[in-house]
Design an enzyme around this catalytic site. Structure first.
Site, PDB file in Angstrom:
ATOM      1  N   TYR A 191     -31.034  14.799   6.074  1.00 56.39           N
ATOM      2  CA  TYR A 191     -30.081  14.664   4.970  1.00 56.39           C
ATOM      3  C   TYR A 191     -29.191  15.899   4.875  1.00 56.39           C
ATOM      4  O   TYR A 191     -29.646  17.027   5.055  1.00 56.39           O
ATOM      5  CB  TYR A 191     -30.828  14.471   3.637  1.00 56.39           C
ATOM      6  CG  TYR A 191     -29.884  14.393   2.448  1.00 56.39           C
ATOM      7  CD1 TYR A 191     -29.251  13.209   2.112  1.00 56.39           C
ATOM      8  CD2 TYR A 191     -29.592  15.530   1.687  1.00 56.39           C
ATOM      9  CE1 TYR A 191     -28.362  13.138   1.043  1.00 56.39           C
ATOM     10  CE2 TYR A 191     -28.702  15.474   0.618  1.00 56.39           C
ATOM     11  CZ  TYR A 191     -28.091  14.270   0.304  1.00 56.39           C
ATOM     12  OH  TYR A 191     -27.211  14.211  -0.745  1.00 56.39           O
TER      13      TYR A 191
ATOM     14  N   SER B 125      11.483  -9.709 -11.741  1.00 59.62           N
ATOM     15  CA  SER B 125      12.116  -8.397 -11.570  1.00 59.62           C
ATOM     16  C   SER B 125      12.637  -7.929 -12.916  1.00 59.62           C
ATOM     17  O   SER B 125      13.079  -8.729 -13.736  1.00 59.62           O
ATOM     18  CB  SER B 125      13.265  -8.531 -10.581  1.00 59.62           C
ATOM     19  OG  SER B 125      14.189  -7.485 -10.774  1.00 59.62           O
TER      20      SER B 125
ATOM     21  N   LYS C 134     -20.841   7.321  -1.212  1.00 59.52           N
ATOM     22  CA  LYS C 134     -20.872   6.231  -2.198  1.00 59.52           C
ATOM     23  C   LYS C 134     -19.513   5.740  -2.649  1.00 59.52           C
ATOM     24  O   LYS C 134     -19.261   4.526  -2.695  1.00 59.52           O
ATOM     25  CB  LYS C 134     -21.701   6.662  -3.412  1.00 59.52           C
ATOM     26  CG  LYS C 134     -23.181   6.595  -3.123  1.00 59.52           C
ATOM     27  CD  LYS C 134     -23.998   7.336  -4.151  1.00 59.52           C
ATOM     28  CE  LYS C 134     -25.144   8.085  -3.532  1.00 59.52           C
ATOM     29  NZ  LYS C 134     -24.811   9.069  -2.491  1.00 59.52           N
TER      30      LYS C 134
ATOM     31  N   GLU D 209       1.297  -9.340  -1.807  1.00 56.19           N
ATOM     32  CA  GLU D 209       1.662  -8.001  -1.331  1.00 56.19           C
ATOM     33  C   GLU D 209       0.569  -6.988  -1.636  1.00 56.19           C
ATOM     34  O   GLU D 209       0.262  -6.108  -0.829  1.00 56.19           O
ATOM     35  CB  GLU D 209       2.966  -7.550  -1.995  1.00 56.19           C
ATOM     36  CG  GLU D 209       4.180  -8.337  -1.550  1.00 56.19           C
ATOM     37  CD  GLU D 209       5.379  -8.034  -2.434  1.00 56.19           C
ATOM     38  OE1 GLU D 209       6.184  -7.175  -2.066  1.00 56.19           O
ATOM     39  OE2 GLU D 209       5.495  -8.643  -3.518  1.00 56.19           O
TER      40      GLU D 209
ATOM     41  N   ASN E 153     -34.179  12.151  -1.260  1.00 56.97           N
ATOM     42  CA  ASN E 153     -33.500  11.707  -0.031  1.00 56.97           C
ATOM     43  C   ASN E 153     -33.852  10.272   0.337  1.00 56.97           C
ATOM     44  O   ASN E 153     -32.985   9.492   0.746  1.00 56.97           O
ATOM     45  CB  ASN E 153     -33.829  12.649   1.128  1.00 56.97           C
ATOM     46  CG  ASN E 153     -33.297  14.056   0.884  1.00 56.97           C
ATOM     47  OD1 ASN E 153     -32.539  14.274  -0.053  1.00 56.97           O
ATOM     48  ND2 ASN E 153     -33.715  15.006   1.702  1.00 56.97           N
TER      49      ASN E 153
ATOM     50  N   GLN F  77     -23.533  12.708   0.190  1.00 54.00           N
ATOM     51  CA  GLN F  77     -23.259  12.255  -1.174  1.00 54.00           C
ATOM     52  C   GLN F  77     -21.858  11.633  -1.251  1.00 54.00           C
ATOM     53  O   GLN F  77     -21.554  10.864  -2.170  1.00 54.00           O
ATOM     54  CB  GLN F  77     -23.394  13.436  -2.136  1.00 54.00           C
ATOM     55  CG  GLN F  77     -23.174  13.079  -3.583  1.00 54.00           C
ATOM     56  CD  GLN F  77     -23.652  14.183  -4.511  1.00 54.00           C
ATOM     57  OE1 GLN F  77     -24.855  14.360  -4.694  1.00 54.00           O
ATOM     58  NE2 GLN F  77     -22.725  14.928  -5.086  1.00 54.00           N
TER      59      GLN F  77
ATOM     60  N   SER G  74     -23.319  13.853  -8.709  1.00 55.76           N
ATOM     61  CA  SER G  74     -22.880  12.516  -8.281  1.00 55.76           C
ATOM     62  C   SER G  74     -23.103  11.514  -9.406  1.00 55.76           C
ATOM     63  O   SER G  74     -22.823  10.328  -9.250  1.00 55.76           O
ATOM     64  CB  SER G  74     -23.628  12.073  -7.021  1.00 55.76           C
ATOM     65  OG  SER G  74     -25.026  12.112  -7.219  1.00 55.76           O
TER      66      SER G  74
ATOM     67  N   THR H  17       5.118 -17.910  17.605  1.00 54.86           N
ATOM     68  CA  THR H  17       4.652 -16.720  18.320  1.00 54.86           C
ATOM     69  C   THR H  17       5.823 -15.748  18.222  1.00 54.86           C
ATOM     70  O   THR H  17       6.987 -16.184  18.200  1.00 54.86           O
ATOM     71  CB  THR H  17       4.319 -17.004  19.804  1.00 54.86           C
ATOM     72  OG1 THR H  17       5.508 -17.430  20.459  1.00 54.86           O
ATOM     73  CG2 THR H  17       3.250 -18.086  19.957  1.00 54.86           C
ATOM     74  N   HIS H  18       5.538 -14.472  18.126  1.00 57.39           N
ATOM     75  CA  HIS H  18       6.572 -13.435  17.909  1.00 57.39           C
ATOM     76  C   HIS H  18       7.378 -13.719  16.635  1.00 57.39           C
ATOM     77  O   HIS H  18       8.525 -13.315  16.534  1.00 57.39           O
ATOM     78  CB  HIS H  18       7.543 -13.327  19.089  1.00 57.39           C
ATOM     79  CG  HIS H  18       6.885 -13.311  20.433  1.00 57.39           C
ATOM     80  ND1 HIS H  18       6.566 -12.145  21.095  1.00 57.39           N
ATOM     81  CD2 HIS H  18       6.433 -14.317  21.232  1.00 57.39           C
ATOM     82  CE1 HIS H  18       5.977 -12.434  22.246  1.00 57.39           C
ATOM     83  NE2 HIS H  18       5.876 -13.756  22.358  1.00 57.39           N
TER      84      HIS H  18
ATOM     85  N   ASN I 259       8.608 -12.757  -7.350  1.00 58.37           N
ATOM     86  CA  ASN I 259       8.019 -11.956  -6.267  1.00 58.37           C
ATOM     87  C   ASN I 259       6.547 -12.292  -6.026  1.00 58.37           C
ATOM     88  O   ASN I 259       5.796 -12.516  -6.970  1.00 58.37           O
ATOM     89  CB  ASN I 259       8.143 -10.466  -6.600  1.00 58.37           C
ATOM     90  CG  ASN I 259       9.586 -10.021  -6.711  1.00 58.37           C
ATOM     91  OD1 ASN I 259      10.450 -10.527  -5.988  1.00 58.37           O
ATOM     92  ND2 ASN I 259       9.845  -9.100  -7.613  1.00 58.37           N
TER      93      ASN I 259
ATOM     94  N   LYS J  42      14.671 -13.392  -9.525  1.00 59.84           N
ATOM     95  CA  LYS J  42      13.567 -13.078  -8.619  1.00 59.84           C
ATOM     96  C   LYS J  42      12.228 -13.657  -9.042  1.00 59.84           C
ATOM     97  O   LYS J  42      11.896 -13.714 -10.207  1.00 59.84           O
ATOM     98  CB  LYS J  42      13.410 -11.559  -8.509  1.00 59.84           C
ATOM     99  CG  LYS J  42      14.595 -10.877  -7.873  1.00 59.84           C
ATOM    100  CD  LYS J  42      14.448 -10.747  -6.388  1.00 59.84           C
ATOM    101  CE  LYS J  42      13.516  -9.596  -6.106  1.00 59.84           C
ATOM    102  NZ  LYS J  42      13.345  -9.410  -4.689  1.00 59.84           N
TER     103      LYS J  42
END
Ligand code: ARG
Length: 457
Positions: free
Chosen positions: A316, A276, A324, A289, A109, A321, A22, A154-155, A284, A282
């Site tokens: 343990y 773009s 992490k 996003e 441990n 392991q 690790s 709403t919606h 963006n 464009k």
């Protein structure tokens, strides 16, 4: 040679070393590991297991190792397996037999349980402060835009007009709860596992209260088996991360929508937009996003650890392991997204005019027209019907409600009088909201005041 090689006849294969180690990722907990060893060594000296002279040498060697790691001269080797063994090996290289004494009355441990807790605690605090920073940018925009009125949805259909500040302060509340989730998780992980040993406690004279205090915990954990087997704290951390990302992704989505040509409610600064490769026109909203997208990976981190821990017997298991990397990834991702969002928000201009125009074009005062009729004595259901009819008529006439003549309105209901125009004025519709926590100016100003007070402490 491995530090545990005594009972083995031959070494591990290279492939096993690669698979088993690790150290390639846990080295980022080196500060926590060295702090844990320092506290533990002090405790061993207090108990007479180490002499004062030995403690001095250990303290010095631990400091040297820290400097070596920071300068990049410390070699993290795959065959050393993990950070804990690499540090012990280096101590032994520096101090000979004394280095081998540090692992008295502890185990890897409880060591890994300690390092990981310390790391996650630090991450909680770092994320809390970044969330608060984003909250302060939200508050600034809200305070500067109390008079801007936009459609509430709403919606994703235009519903009722609201203040932009009110909409932004809704996110402030979500983020406030996110901060408190990290605080709660921090409080629950405030017990030190070090000195628990492998699973059963140790037979040495030790003082776990002392190491706990040295490391800034409120006390030692109660049950040694639980201390080495518990990863709830990491799951809670990931869950707080996931919920925070869920909130960020919702605001990110609004940024994507609001910055579209169809909405035009905001202009994201060039610093946080991209072009773009083929379409010259464009611009963006990539940053928004990506924040929305990275939410998926943080959810994955949470699911990953929940699944790793599912069904593991006490105490343990090496499966653990795998705890992490998801935690490191989630912490890194949340911190980065919070920083980017705060700065993108600083570079965002809100556009009051398209917002107000959309309110008018969207008949966002239709509910208020119904409420007006109710105040004139009409039952709400009938008022709803009358208002609906007037909307249908306005659509046919290609007009907004405010532009209908009094005669046209009275043709549908003779309860309507000259004062209707006042009642359906968009700003008035917003101001008519009286309930606690509503979108009226006074209510929003109260929210801003509470927000400021929250950020001050
Ligand atoms: N590298 C291990 C981990 O990250 C440390 C604990 C190993 N303990 C053991 N007995 N193998 O979980």
């Amino acid at each position: 040679m491995k530090l545990w090689s005594g009972r083995f006849e031959s070494g591990t294969s290279q492939l096993m070393d690669l698979f088993n180690n690790s150290i390639q990722f846990d080295h980022r907990m080196y500060k926590e590991d060295l702090a844990g060893s320092l506290a533990h060594a002090k405790m061993l000296a207090k108990m007479g297991i180490l002499t004062e002279d030995e403690l001095k040498k250990l303290v010095l060697a631990l400091k040297e190792i820290e400097a070596e790691i920071e300068l990049g001269s410390f070699q993290f080797k795959i065959e050393d397996e993990d950070l804990h063994m690499a540090v012990e090996k280096q101590l032994t290289e520096k101090l000979g037999d004394l280095g081998k004494k540090i692992h008295t009355a502890r185990s890897r441990n409880d060591q890994v349980a300690l390092d990981f807790r310390l790391y996650v605690r630090r991450e909680c605090r770092a994320i809390e402060s970044l969330i608060r920073e984003l909250m302060s940018v939200l508050l600034e925009h809200a305070a500067a835009n109390t008079h801007v009125i936009m459609p509430g949805y709403t919606h994703l259909q235009k519903a009722q007009p609201v203040r932009l500040a009110y909409h932004l302060m809704a996110y402030f509340e979500m983020l406030k709860r996110d901060v408190s989730r990290f605080e709660d998780a921090f409080d629950r992980m405030d017990l030190s596992p070090i000195g628990s040993g492998a699973l059963a406690g140790t037979s040495y004279e030790s003082d776990r209260f002392m190491t706990a205090a040295e490391l800034g915990f409120s006390g030692p954990s109660e049950n040694a088996m639980d201390s080495v087997a518990d990863r709830d704290f990491a799951v809670e951390f990931l869950s707080a991360c996931a919920i925070t990302m869920m909130h960020l992704s919702r605001l990110a989505e609004e940024f994507v929508i609001w910055s579209s040509g169809e909405f035009g409610f905001i202009e994201i600064g060039d610093a946080y937009a991209t072009g773009s490769s083929i379409m010259p026109q464009k611009k963006n909203p990539d940053a928004a996003e990506l924040i929305r997208g990275k939410t998926g990976r943080v959810y994955g981190d949470l699911m990953s650890l929940l699944t790793v821990m599912k069904g593991l017997p006490m105490a343990y298991n090496k499966d653990m392991q795998e705890d992490k990397e998801p935690v490191f990834d989630a912490g890194d991702t949340v911190k980065l997204c919070l920083k980017v969002f705060a700065d993108m928000l600083r570079h965002t201009v809100f556009k009051p005019e398209p917002m107000l125009n959309q309110c008018k074009a969207g008949f966002l005062n239709a509910t208020d027209l119904a409420d007006y009729l109710v105040k004139k004595g009409m039952p709400f259901r009938d008022a709803h019907e009358v208002s609906g009819k007037l909307v249908a008529y306005a659509i046919k006439e290609k007009k907004i409600l405010e532009a209908l003549s009094l005669e046209a309105m009275q043709a549908v209901s003779d309860l309507i009088g000259e004062d209707v125009y006042d009642a359906i004025d968009i700003e008035r519709c917003v101001e008519n909201k009286k309930s606690y926590g509503s979108t009226s100016l006074a209510s929003v100003q109260h929210m801003l005041k509470l927000g400021e007070e929250y950020l001050e402490v």
